[in-house]
Design an enzyme around this catalytic site. Structure first.
Site, short mmCIF file in Angstrom:
data_model
loop_
_atom_site.label_atom_id
_atom_site.label_comp_id
_atom_site.label_asym_id
_atom_site.label_seq_id
_atom_site.Cartn_x
_atom_site.Cartn_y
_atom_site.Cartn_z
N SER A 1 0.81 -1.23 0.00
CA SER A 1 0.00 0.00 0.00
C SER A 1 0.83 1.27 0.00
CB SER A 1 -0.93 0.02 1.21
OG SER A 1 -1.93 -0.95 1.07
N LYS B 1 0.56 3.54 -2.97
CA LYS B 1 -0.63 4.32 -3.28
C LYS B 1 -0.39 5.82 -3.46
CE LYS B 1 -3.75 0.98 -1.04
NZ LYS B 1 -4.47 0.66 0.21
N TYR C 1 -3.02 -3.54 -10.49
CA TYR C 1 -2.89 -3.01 -9.14
C TYR C 1 -2.14 -3.98 -8.22
CZ TYR C 1 -4.19 -1.89 -4.37
OH TYR C 1 -4.15 -1.64 -3.03
N TYR D 1 -5.45 4.76 7.55
CA TYR D 1 -6.77 4.14 7.68
C TYR D 1 -7.55 4.68 8.87
CZ TYR D 1 -4.58 0.88 4.45
OH TYR D 1 -3.92 0.33 3.41
N VAL E 1 1.46 -3.60 4.23
CA VAL E 1 1.27 -4.83 4.98
C VAL E 1 2.56 -5.68 5.04
CG1 VAL E 1 0.49 -6.33 3.11
CG2 VAL E 1 -0.50 -6.58 5.38
#
Lengths: 304, 304, 304, 304
Positions: free
Chosen positions: D63, D66, D188, D240, D258
């Protein structure tokens, strides 16, 4: 002595206002339906079938397939096994949200798409072909004639069914569905594309009303427990977010489909179906809702 | 000839497992209830009343008052007027969320607290005293005896009823309720503190089952339309978030109360009530749920 | 040498389009505000104050009080104690829903009303009078002059504040707030009715920007840790559901009030305030948002 | 003169408690990571890079890709075009719900998976191969060395990525994404499998901190507006549902992955990265969070 019912149905048919609302048009094959078709059919558990209007026009069964596949899954797996995967609670389901129960990951009931897709996956079968064949065979028995798939509707839905694929993958992701999501969704879309007539639907509904015994053949197709479960879930969840309104005003366990049909089953008494393709904002047939309301009032069919 | 029902009810009573679960204890007056009380009562629309156990012990009616006040509000204001203020759709209502319908501000149904508070405010009355007196008078007629309020339970609930006051103010804030929220909530809490016996509840339920005619006096207390509406809403919303489960397994329109009672009414057939104060996680009487399930199965009372 | 800032502020003032949007009108006292007022004020941590327009017109502080009462509560109770009661996470809060965190019952942050009400209750005080007096005294110190309450706005808001009362009772109901909800909400509404000028707000904001030291008096009113916490929460939660949009486009920790003010504080650099009563759909001052955007761009005030 | 920073970083490294928490194990390739790796790296916009621990161990970017793909999409399509498809508001995203904005169908921000998938689809490219190549090329420039894909991680994630496929199909279903969902999700997942070191991440972050200019090569890779947008969104949405907590306690715009990395960028000052594979319940590196907190406090890096 002649039954007065056919005359009554003709009268209801004639009294119906010209249809308003639009035919489902998310795929061209549904949009091509003649919007002014109208059919009404009543079947009693002892085999009498009364019809009016276009009762032999075929259309795809769509979501009206859900209670019958739910019944088949319970017959295959047992009620407990099915309840472990799909709950029976009412649910609003908005177009852009996929919501599963927080801890279990279960869809809230088998009448919403997520629940119907998972229910489809629970039907016994060595592979997805066999699973579908068993469903088609059971539907044919319920209708009392050999049914088939509208391959054009199927192909068109399959190529655009992103929302159902999203649900299938989500069910797989949370671990509540074991089978391959793409194959299951394909089978589910195929199940929705089975062609029926208004008469077929009324006869199928009469089997539910009759506790599982086919009204014409007299054959037991489903156990009493299975039909009770299907009818109960139709009562609380069959008409989506208008479920409460439907129970109060019409009071007949029912299920509608986007092709314009609505089927209803009053336990011990009668199976009904109406077909008229123009839909309201809930996706229910406008004249279907109207006719069901009138039949419930005129014939005293409200459960309460 | 003697009816076999009393013996059967004694048998059900005897077969009941020792109660588990805890008595409601959010106020000391409820916590003081004898947790092992058990009563079962069946009343038929033609006036037969069968009892077993502690059927003459009084307890507060709590949420079991809701369908009757809903019926009274409809009788006063008309169905359309009530529907404009309170919807009839099933709803999960978590303990820390107050949720009203997005555009209308309506509570989702009259069986959840927000809807019951608003429904209370719709009962006709020059002021809140008169509103309450009319409710008490109607409940007394339904029970066939003069009822009264448990003033200790009322005082205790009233001093701690912050959640209901939150709802009352919210209903006022969004504009869906006209009356003063503090007075309305006070009246609503008072309505919940009316004392009844298990026998009272069964007789009250039998009036619903009988389409509005009192089973003993034969007096028409409610119209057929009003009882149909109340029973329909009990079907889809009466048992909160376990509504779907209740319809499938028990299949009798019902309402429970936190004091340990459950009443049910099967249209045209029978009114039932069970009283046993220990509650499950949904706030339903544990043995009440058990007995309803057994009666439904043994006596074939499932709607479907 | 003369600072060019006053000329620049006059230019910004002159360049402002005629205001659109409507003045808050949920109580008549707010609706009576002159909708075309416009004031801009900048205060630096070293005590320079630049103004343009109606900078000495008084209006009620409303939600712009929230970060300062949050700061006071932390000073009184410690950060840990406050965090145990009010979280710091962003939240959308719709008009007809009261939502508290599922397990803890905590409001999501101190900038939404539920969180601000609870925060008010955490300010030390023997009773609600003393609690309020400490808040008023602290606001007066921050503004550098004796502030007072607009009693008419207070009385009007207090008589119609059902939504805040709903929240107060809910906070009490879930157990996260100890104090009496009616008294707390009364104090909170009173806090919102304290009268300030645009100049006051800029000076108050400059104290946050300056790490807690008053720009004019040089007195330390808040610790560095407390101002950091207040500014952080303003960054993520200060502008309600437009928080993300505000951070990307303006990039200044800020808080707006329904009376038409917006205050902002850029750490180490500057406190700002704009006053113009016409509001957009989010409840923010239309010209306030416009001026903040322009100041951020022209003066390079974006945090990033 | 020698910088004291390396000694300080060694000290921070040594002071780190033995890691707790578990390595991500939803695919075997991630579970195989050495759980006790620890690396810290700081890069300044003028090209100084300070490291401690396992800074040259490769792991997948996950992530943390992103914000950079978001920057690339804005560079390609313009900010307005990207905002029309992906909003910038904070959002909690539970594991079993896919939620898009009600009217627009937009994902709430580009840091949650739904938004990142859609953002990926907005990167210019004749087909999905070219789209991916442009991303890999840009990441390589940002890292200052040629990066490559971990094909095993990619293959494993791709075969189990049902949740991302669910999102892709949903984005397509609501009409907010034009490209083929299966191809986009594949791209992705590939983007997430690009291998980086802790040093790479710090250098990439330093480019954001430096307003788009690469700290080592001095080349402008992104415009100031694009980096400001990326940093703003990292501030409100990067961590988040712990976003508010992170802003208050650490106060550095950041993004975690992660695989155990966290990167942060303080505008104008510094890029940071920490790598330690054991994760907390939010999916953030346990020691990553610890080290970021310590660096923020010791070096005064909190934004406020």
């Amino acid at each position: 002595m002649r039954s007065p019912i056919p005359d009554y149905l003709q009268e209801v048919l004639a009294a119906c206002a010209p249809a308003t609302g639009a035919v489902a048009d998310y795929i061209p094959e549904l949009a091509a339906a003649d919007p002014d078709r109208l059919a009404i059919c009543i079947a009693t558990p002892d085999g009498a079938v009364y019809t009016a209007g276009d009762t032999d026009v075929e259309f795809t069964i769509q979501s009206m397939s859900k209670p019958f596949v739910y019944a088949l899954a319970i017959a295959d797996l047992g009620l407990k096994g099915v309840l472990a995967k799909v709950d029976v609670e009412p649910s609003g389901e908005a177009f852009n949200v996929i919501s599963l129960e927080e801890e279990s990951g279960r869809p809230e009931n088998p009448m919403i798409n997520a629940g119907a897709i998972l229910t489809h996956s629970l039907v016994r079968g060595a592979d997805d072909e066999e699973r579908f064949e068993r469903i088609l065979e059971m539907f044919s028995k319920l209708a009392g004639r050999e049914l088939s798939v509208d391959e054009e509707v199927f192909a068109s839905e399959w190529s655009t069914t992103h929302r159902n694929l999203a649900m299938g993958h989500m069910l797989k992701a949370v671990g509540v569905m074991e089978a391959d999501p793409v194959r299951v969704v394909r089978g589910y879309v195929r199940q929705c594309a089975i062609k029926v007539t208004c008469r077929d639907l009324a006869v199928m509904a009469a089997t539910l009303a009759g506790g599982g015994v086919h009204p014409v053949s007299g054959e037991r197709l489903l156990s009493r427990e299975v039909t009770r479960q299907a009818l109960s879930v139709m009562t609380t969840c069959g008409m989506y977010d208008a479920a409460g309104d439907w129970v109060t005003t019409v009071g007949i366990p029912a299920k509608s489909g986007v092709s314009g049909g609505i089927l209803g089953a009053l336990p011990g008494q009668v199976g009904l179906a109406v077909f008229s393709p123009r839909l309201d904002v809930h996706g229910h047939s406008v004249r279907g809702v109207e006719v069901f309301g009138r039949l419930s009032a005129d014939m005293g069919l409200h459960m309460m």
